[in-house]
Design a protein around this motif. Sequence first.
Motif, PDB file in Angstrom:
ATOM      1  N   LYS A   1       0.840  -1.203   0.000  1.00 39.63           N
ATOM      2  CA  LYS A   1       0.000   0.000   0.000  1.00 39.63           C
ATOM      3  C   LYS A   1       0.871   1.247   0.000  1.00 39.63           C
ATOM      4  O   LYS A   1       0.654   2.178  -0.788  1.00 39.63           O
TER       5      LYS A   1
ATOM      6  N   ILE B   1       2.590   1.650  -3.447  1.00 40.20           N
ATOM      7  CA  ILE B   1       1.702   2.192  -4.476  1.00 40.20           C
ATOM      8  C   ILE B   1       1.543   3.693  -4.301  1.00 40.20           C
ATOM      9  O   ILE B   1       1.623   4.464  -5.262  1.00 40.20           O
ATOM     10  N   GLU B   2       1.316   4.130  -3.072  1.00 34.49           N
ATOM     11  CA  GLU B   2       1.141   5.563  -2.803  1.00 34.49           C
ATOM     12  C   GLU B   2       2.387   6.362  -3.168  1.00 34.49           C
ATOM     13  O   GLU B   2       2.297   7.438  -3.745  1.00 34.49           O
TER      14      GLU B   2
ATOM     15  N   SER C   1       2.809   6.323  -7.238  1.00 38.47           N
ATOM     16  CA  SER C   1       1.744   6.814  -8.122  1.00 38.47           C
ATOM     17  C   SER C   1       2.044   8.195  -8.703  1.00 38.47           C
ATOM     18  O   SER C   1       1.710   8.464  -9.856  1.00 38.47           O
ATOM     19  N   LYS C   2       2.698   9.075  -7.974  1.00 41.72           N
ATOM     20  CA  LYS C   2       3.039  10.409  -8.479  1.00 41.72           C
ATOM     21  C   LYS C   2       3.969  10.307  -9.685  1.00 41.72           C
ATOM     22  O   LYS C   2       3.848  11.088 -10.630  1.00 41.72           O
TER      23      LYS C   2
ATOM     24  N   TYR D   1       3.995   8.124 -12.042  1.00 42.00           N
ATOM     25  CA  TYR D   1       3.273   7.797 -13.268  1.00 42.00           C
ATOM     26  C   TYR D   1       2.201   8.833 -13.618  1.00 42.00           C
ATOM     27  O   TYR D   1       1.681   8.809 -14.727  1.00 42.00           O
ATOM     28  N   GLN D   2       1.912   9.733 -12.705  1.00 49.41           N
ATOM     29  CA  GLN D   2       1.096  10.899 -13.058  1.00 49.41           C
ATOM     30  C   GLN D   2       1.955  11.864 -13.879  1.00 49.41           C
ATOM     31  O   GLN D   2       1.502  12.452 -14.843  1.00 49.41           O
TER      32      GLN D   2
ATOM     33  N   GLU E   1      -0.425  -1.710 -12.167  1.00 48.65           N
ATOM     34  CA  GLU E   1      -1.306  -0.909 -11.311  1.00 48.65           C
ATOM     35  C   GLU E   1      -1.501   0.497 -11.871  1.00 48.65           C
ATOM     36  O   GLU E   1      -2.511   1.139 -11.596  1.00 48.65           O
ATOM     37  N   PHE E   2      -0.559   0.969 -12.669  1.00 48.73           N
ATOM     38  CA  PHE E   2      -0.573   2.347 -13.155  1.00 48.73           C
ATOM     39  C   PHE E   2      -0.888   2.443 -14.649  1.00 48.73           C
ATOM     40  O   PHE E   2      -0.734   3.493 -15.250  1.00 48.73           O
TER      41      PHE E   2
ATOM     42  N   TYR F   1      -2.715  -4.627  -4.784  1.00 45.75           N
ATOM     43  CA  TYR F   1      -2.532  -4.562  -6.233  1.00 45.75           C
ATOM     44  C   TYR F   1      -3.741  -5.198  -6.904  1.00 45.75           C
ATOM     45  O   TYR F   1      -3.970  -6.402  -6.806  1.00 45.75           O
TER      46      TYR F   1
END
Length: 185
Positions: A60, A63-64, A67-68, A70-71, A91-92, A121
């Motif tokens: 968890k 992932i957090e 995630s930025k 892949y933004q 996941e992204f 996931y």
Amino acid sequence: DDEKFLITSYGKKYSIKDGIYDLRLLKTETTGDQRIWADGQKAYEEDTKTLISYDTYDSKSEIESISKVYQDIPIKGRCLDVGGNKGTLREFLNNDHEYISCDPFINVFNVGNINNYLKHYSFSNEPMNFICCDAEYLPFKSSSFDTVHMRSVIDHFLNPESALLEAFRVLKKNGSLIVGLYVIG
């Protein structure tokens, strides 16, 4: 004997283990560099098994924290995830992405399941495209991928320069190479 093989048109014989094509070419340990790399890879695989056995993998938080990335750097089109392990990059990705993970860790799916991994996931129980191979010898046609992803892996390569050259070889014109490395200190 249940061992299966892929035999190429030019006579090269590759094993198929648990449905995974083993296309690694760096299986020998003839040079000092190869022996050091092989020892490092074995240690990495053992560490992974230990991590799984204690179920301490915090997916968890992973992932957090990722995630930025892949933004800011979106994955486009057909994607090759070099050193992609169990395919956490999925996941992204959107459902329309073609995706394949390649990694020299042929037993990555046999070391057990991590409860947190399975819980966080969303794709973890879905089938995925995976080939066992070395980053320095990618078994793909030239200009095959829109994106080649090498995040948190370049320090695991026997020869990073050769791996990068292979990444560029399999990239389509105007494709994207994503390289990332986390450094402490």
